[in-house]
Enzyme design. Sequence first.
Site, PDB file in Angstrom:
ATOM      1  N   SER A 145     -22.232 -17.945 -27.943  1.00  0.00           N
ATOM      2  CA  SER A 145     -21.371 -16.885 -28.341  1.00  0.00           C
ATOM      3  C   SER A 145     -22.350 -16.195 -29.570  1.00  0.00           C
ATOM      4  O   SER A 145     -23.166 -16.928 -30.172  1.00  0.00           O
ATOM      5  CB  SER A 145     -20.133 -17.317 -28.655  1.00  0.00           C
ATOM      6  OG  SER A 145     -19.716 -16.221 -29.834  1.00  0.00           O
ATOM      7  N   TYR A 158     -13.230 -21.271 -33.322  1.00  0.00           N
ATOM      8  CA  TYR A 158     -14.131 -20.877 -32.145  1.00  0.00           C
ATOM      9  C   TYR A 158     -15.614 -20.931 -32.518  1.00  0.00           C
ATOM     10  O   TYR A 158     -16.505 -21.468 -31.877  1.00  0.00           O
ATOM     11  CB  TYR A 158     -13.957 -19.153 -31.892  1.00  0.00           C
ATOM     12  CG  TYR A 158     -14.446 -18.667 -30.624  1.00  0.00           C
ATOM     13  CD1 TYR A 158     -15.680 -17.827 -31.059  1.00  0.00           C
ATOM     14  CD2 TYR A 158     -14.156 -19.029 -29.366  1.00  0.00           C
ATOM     15  CE1 TYR A 158     -16.222 -17.265 -29.844  1.00  0.00           C
ATOM     16  CE2 TYR A 158     -14.853 -18.257 -28.309  1.00  0.00           C
ATOM     17  CZ  TYR A 158     -15.760 -17.453 -28.383  1.00  0.00           C
ATOM     18  OH  TYR A 158     -16.502 -16.722 -27.382  1.00  0.00           O
TER      19      TYR A 158
HETATM   20  P1  NAP Z   1     -11.644 -15.230 -20.412  1.00  0.00           P
HETATM   21  O1  NAP Z   1     -11.540 -13.752 -19.645  1.00  0.00           O
HETATM   22  O2  NAP Z   1     -10.756 -15.505 -21.502  1.00  0.00           O
HETATM   23  O3  NAP Z   1     -11.927 -16.423 -19.274  1.00  0.00           O
HETATM   24  C1  NAP Z   1     -11.826 -17.597 -19.580  1.00  0.00           C
HETATM   25  C2  NAP Z   1     -11.747 -18.563 -18.311  1.00  0.00           C
HETATM   26  O4  NAP Z   1     -11.570 -19.883 -18.851  1.00  0.00           O
HETATM   27  C3  NAP Z   1     -10.157 -18.204 -17.484  1.00  0.00           C
HETATM   28  O5  NAP Z   1     -10.293 -18.086 -16.066  1.00  0.00           O
HETATM   29  C4  NAP Z   1      -9.479 -19.421 -18.079  1.00  0.00           C
HETATM   30  O6  NAP Z   1      -8.495 -19.643 -17.121  1.00  0.00           O
HETATM   31  C5  NAP Z   1     -10.533 -20.417 -18.117  1.00  0.00           C
HETATM   32  N1  NAP Z   1     -10.044 -21.770 -18.950  1.00  0.00           N
HETATM   33  C6  NAP Z   1      -9.487 -21.787 -20.046  1.00  0.00           C
HETATM   34  N2  NAP Z   1      -9.149 -22.740 -20.615  1.00  0.00           N
HETATM   35  C7  NAP Z   1      -9.320 -23.694 -19.243  1.00  0.00           C
HETATM   36  C8  NAP Z   1      -9.364 -24.844 -19.261  1.00  0.00           C
HETATM   37  N3  NAP Z   1      -8.935 -25.990 -20.138  1.00  0.00           N
HETATM   38  N4  NAP Z   1      -9.772 -25.638 -18.047  1.00  0.00           N
HETATM   39  C9  NAP Z   1     -10.317 -24.798 -17.166  1.00  0.00           C
HETATM   40  N5  NAP Z   1     -10.372 -23.407 -17.067  1.00  0.00           N
HETATM   41  C10 NAP Z   1     -10.061 -22.924 -18.540  1.00  0.00           C
HETATM   42  O7  NAP Z   1     -12.745 -15.343 -21.074  1.00  0.00           O
HETATM   43  P2  NAP Z   1     -14.478 -14.497 -20.914  1.00  0.00           P
HETATM   44  O8  NAP Z   1     -14.591 -13.408 -21.625  1.00  0.00           O
HETATM   45  O9  NAP Z   1     -14.679 -14.431 -19.317  1.00  0.00           O
HETATM   46  O10 NAP Z   1     -15.310 -15.542 -21.451  1.00  0.00           O
HETATM   47  C11 NAP Z   1     -15.664 -16.727 -20.789  1.00  0.00           C
HETATM   48  C12 NAP Z   1     -16.948 -17.601 -21.544  1.00  0.00           C
HETATM   49  O11 NAP Z   1     -17.748 -16.683 -22.317  1.00  0.00           O
HETATM   50  C13 NAP Z   1     -16.046 -18.591 -22.620  1.00  0.00           C
HETATM   51  O12 NAP Z   1     -16.672 -19.436 -22.861  1.00  0.00           O
HETATM   52  C14 NAP Z   1     -16.138 -17.578 -24.019  1.00  0.00           C
HETATM   53  O13 NAP Z   1     -15.947 -18.069 -25.181  1.00  0.00           O
HETATM   54  C15 NAP Z   1     -17.494 -16.843 -23.781  1.00  0.00           C
HETATM   55  N6  NAP Z   1     -17.879 -15.795 -24.371  1.00  0.00           N
HETATM   56  C16 NAP Z   1     -17.213 -14.453 -24.246  1.00  0.00           C
HETATM   57  C17 NAP Z   1     -17.558 -13.314 -24.975  1.00  0.00           C
HETATM   58  C18 NAP Z   1     -16.872 -12.100 -24.763  1.00  0.00           C
HETATM   59  O14 NAP Z   1     -16.975 -11.118 -25.548  1.00  0.00           O
HETATM   60  N7  NAP Z   1     -16.026 -11.850 -23.676  1.00  0.00           N
HETATM   61  C19 NAP Z   1     -18.752 -13.195 -25.882  1.00  0.00           C
HETATM   62  C20 NAP Z   1     -19.351 -14.592 -25.831  1.00  0.00           C
HETATM   63  C21 NAP Z   1     -18.984 -15.636 -25.229  1.00  0.00           C
HETATM   64  P3  NAP Z   1      -7.149 -19.270 -17.257  1.00  0.00           P
HETATM   65  O15 NAP Z   1      -7.087 -17.826 -16.757  1.00  0.00           O
HETATM   66  O16 NAP Z   1      -6.274 -20.326 -16.204  1.00  0.00           O
HETATM   67  O17 NAP Z   1      -6.821 -19.194 -18.602  1.00  0.00           O
HETATM   68  C1  GCO Z   2     -14.270 -12.296 -31.675  1.00  0.00           C
HETATM   69  C2  GCO Z   2     -14.708 -12.120 -30.255  1.00  0.00           C
HETATM   70  C3  GCO Z   2     -16.115 -12.655 -30.018  1.00  0.00           C
HETATM   71  C4  GCO Z   2     -16.540 -12.659 -28.855  1.00  0.00           C
HETATM   72  C5  GCO Z   2     -17.871 -13.478 -28.718  1.00  0.00           C
HETATM   73  C6  GCO Z   2     -18.805 -12.695 -29.312  1.00  0.00           C
HETATM   74  O1  GCO Z   2     -12.933 -12.125 -31.747  1.00  0.00           O
HETATM   75  O2  GCO Z   2     -15.057 -12.118 -32.241  1.00  0.00           O
HETATM   76  O3  GCO Z   2     -13.920 -12.558 -29.320  1.00  0.00           O
HETATM   77  O4  GCO Z   2     -15.939 -14.073 -30.369  1.00  0.00           O
HETATM   78  O5  GCO Z   2     -15.613 -13.482 -27.759  1.00  0.00           O
HETATM   79  O6  GCO Z   2     -17.572 -14.912 -28.821  1.00  0.00           O
HETATM   80  O7  GCO Z   2     -20.224 -13.423 -28.659  1.00  0.00           O
END
Ligand code: NAP
Ligand code: GCO
Length: 265
Positions: A145, A158
């Site tokens: 992230s 986080y």
């Molecule tokens: P999301 O929409 O919240 O999806 C997260 C997924 O992880 C969901 O399918 C959730 O399942 C699953 N999950 C959560 N806890 C779990 C567990 N204990 N066991 C199995 N599955 C689990 O998140 P996203 O935005 O797609 O993010 C995916 C990854 O990218 C995460 O690691 C997040 O930190 C990272 N990330 C996101 C962003 C962003 O801006 N969106 C940026 C940087 C990094 P449920 O639906 O059942 O809860």
């Molecule tokens: C926040 C956001 C970020 C993104 C991502 C950025 O609350 O600042 O959720 O943490 O999820 O991780 O890279």
Amino acid sequence: MDNPFSLQGKIALVTGASYGIGFAIASALANAGAKIVFNDLKQEFVDKGLAAYKAAGIAAIGYVCDVTDEEQVNAMVKQIETEAGVIDILVNNAGIIKRIPMIEMSASEFRQVIDVDLNAPFIVSKAVIPNMIKKGGGKIINICSMMSELGRETVSAYAAAKGGLKMLTRNIASEYGEYNIQCNGIGPGYIATPQTAPLRERQADGSRNPFDAFILAKTPAARWGTPEDLAGPAVFLASSASDFVNGHVLYVDGGILAYIGKQPS
Ligand code: NAP
Ligand code: GCO
């Protein structure tokens, strides 16, 4: 020369991939030739994910598994190896966030985030590495992230987890590189998924969310990322094109980390 980006014949496990970033990455790996297996916490979401993959023409296999539970993870990996084969590519994608001011956050809430975002990648990687070694190598991609590098208000757990995940990535690369295992990270910027929906929701008066405007001013690309923006980087790190890339975190952030931010008009 064979196509270095082909994943033909490879088996890829993407955790938490019923939707969001995990679904986009798994779909990209499938389109590059990989066989996709994924998990989610609930059968309901696994079923929704399977339907979405089918609609995209992808024959995925889905499992119900809590990635924080080592017994469930070991059982799932064993089942995958029986039903599909040894895992060649692991994407540790499952993750949660809790946006709470640190001094108001309970230790239990802090531990929950660390459990999913840092302990689980350790547990799942530990479960797949032994057979990757026997098979002659493998690829591990940890979804880090911006918060692997930067802090901000309300995301202490986080950021601690994602900072730790960057170093776990480097340590797996260091410890298992000699077995032809490459472990790298992808650091998405601000991506439009359910996880960031609260940061983009319109205000009660219909105006833009201040955080939305803030991120656009901090991003040279002047837009939120989409899960599909992560597809190419994921295929690269999952393929033989990155066989000499190890311990690296590839930031896919539209330039946020390079930019001080647009001067307020
Ligand atoms: P999301 O929409 O919240 O999806 C997260 C997924 O992880 C969901 O399918 C959730 O399942 C699953 N999950 C959560 N806890 C779990 C567990 N204990 N066991 C199995 N599955 C689990 O998140 P996203 O935005 O797609 O993010 C995916 C990854 O990218 C995460 O690691 C997040 O930190 C990272 N990330 C996101 C962003 C962003 O801006 N969106 C940026 C940087 C990094 P449920 O639906 O059942 O809860
Ligand atoms: C926040 C956001 C970020 C993104 C991502 C950025 O609350 O600042 O959720 O943490 O999820 O991780 O890279």
